[in-house]
Design an enzyme around this catalytic site. Sequence first.
Site, short mmCIF file in Angstrom:
data_model
loop_
_atom_site.label_atom_id
_atom_site.label_comp_id
_atom_site.label_asym_id
_atom_site.label_seq_id
_atom_site.Cartn_x
_atom_site.Cartn_y
_atom_site.Cartn_z
N LYS A 107 44.70 13.70 78.56
CA LYS A 107 44.35 12.97 78.94
C LYS A 107 44.45 12.32 79.96
CE LYS A 107 40.66 14.55 75.50
NZ LYS A 107 41.28 15.01 74.65
C1 PLP Z 1 41.63 16.25 73.92
C2 PLP Z 1 43.07 16.71 73.00
C3 PLP Z 1 42.97 18.02 72.91
C4 PLP Z 1 41.93 19.30 73.47
O1 PLP Z 1 42.18 19.72 74.89
P1 PLP Z 1 40.65 20.58 75.28
O2 PLP Z 1 40.74 20.65 76.53
O3 PLP Z 1 39.19 19.73 75.20
O4 PLP Z 1 40.34 21.82 74.96
C5 PLP Z 1 44.20 18.24 71.61
N1 PLP Z 1 44.41 17.84 71.95
C6 PLP Z 1 44.71 16.54 71.59
C7 PLP Z 1 45.60 15.73 71.28
C8 PLP Z 1 43.83 15.95 72.78
O5 PLP Z 1 43.63 14.63 72.66
#
Ligand code: PLP
Length: 435
Positions: A107
């Site tokens: 993210k």
């Molecule tokens: C947010 C997140 C996900 C999921 O990602 P999406 O884009 O919501 O499908 C998977 N793993 C981790 C560690 C995350 O922080």
Amino acid sequence: MKLYSTNNHNLAVDLETAVFNSLPADKGLYMPNVLPKLDDAVIAGWDKKSLQEIAFDLAYALLKDDISAQDLRAIINDAANFDAPLVPLQDDTYILELFHGPSLAFKDFGGRFMSRIMAHFLKKEQKEIRILVATSGDTGGAVALGFLDVPGIKVTILYPKGKVSPIQELQLTTNGNNIEAIAVDGTFDDCQALVKKAFHDPELNEKFNLTSANSINISRLIPQMFYYANSYARLKNDYEDIIFVTPSGNFGNIAAGIMAYKMGLPVKRFIAATNSNDIVPQYLTSGNYQPRPSVQTLANAMDVGDPSNFVRIMDMFGKDLDALKQMVGAYAYNDEQIKTAISEVYNRKKYVLCPHTATGYLAVKDIKADDEQNKDKAAYVILSTAHPCKFPDVFGELGINYEEPEQVKALYQKEKQVKQMGKSFEEFKAFLINE
Ligand SMILES: *Cc1c(COP(=O)(O)O)cnc(C)c1O
């Protein structure tokens, strides 16, 4: 680029509007009205380019009417200033490590790019904005660290007290400056309810330019295309095909990969791996999309019962389930399977998977079993979405140790600055107005 709503293809807003609104009023999601195809020659030359240069080719094709080449290059170089290495795991399977940014999760790509796009537009308008965000852990860290010291923006993050991991809490609370953290005595849903109420409160909207930074913002999706393209560039001379396996919750990360594919990235197939919240795998099997309340799992950043970005994926396939299934597969795994996978990879390779990434590993095993004929031609790339230290609970039980990254060691030295609060909206509102 103009953007429409998945609920109204006649809408046409500019990038600035889409970024600050986050959501169209009709409750759809913003999508670019065209995903321009890159020249084959450009893509063929990517093996000689860096992640940042490839990112520029993609982003400029999309945003050239909105941001100058020079500004866009600066935004990308500043936002994507860490690596996304491909680590060979075994045979033709690679781990794409997306956790080398400040919050140790993928993210960071979205959080850092969004903050710089917002700052770019704010500079032009000379206004100040206030971002409110509720987090169950990972989004808040990426937003806090992504917006830290970005001029013109103040961020207030609400998280459920005692319900995020120790490292996630440090990432939220040790920043100071323009980042403020509130520990709410309640659940993630309570935090989200407070933020939603604030967005609908006339007095708060009068006083502040309120904006959200949640994961459906289109400016978080665009930079997530970059590492798919970069992985392709690193592997394209050694393999005929690439299959991406993306651990998925809200399906934003995999949606970004599909956007890159629509812009010409040669990909054989995308696979979503989920935990027991298997709404999408069920849908691909039954043709029945049935959201339901999420259940808690070890891979808790994927505990989503109604994946918000899935409408974007359906939109890109013209809502045609068969077309979708040609290109996208999905597999689901429970906590026991996740634990077994973590142990297996650790025992065989001394590599530590986070619980989310473990679902991707399990999916590769299943795809290979299902797909005899492609075995020798394709590279399998598992997106590793977070560093294991953010999800420590499971590793003690499994007897697995890992090295904590330097950023984490530095966090322990810092002081937490956090406001404690109940779940009353009046208290939250009074705090925002009077602080
Ligand atoms: C947010 C997140 C996900 C999921 O990602 P999406 O884009 O919501 O499908 C998977 N793993 C981790 C560690 C995350 O922080």
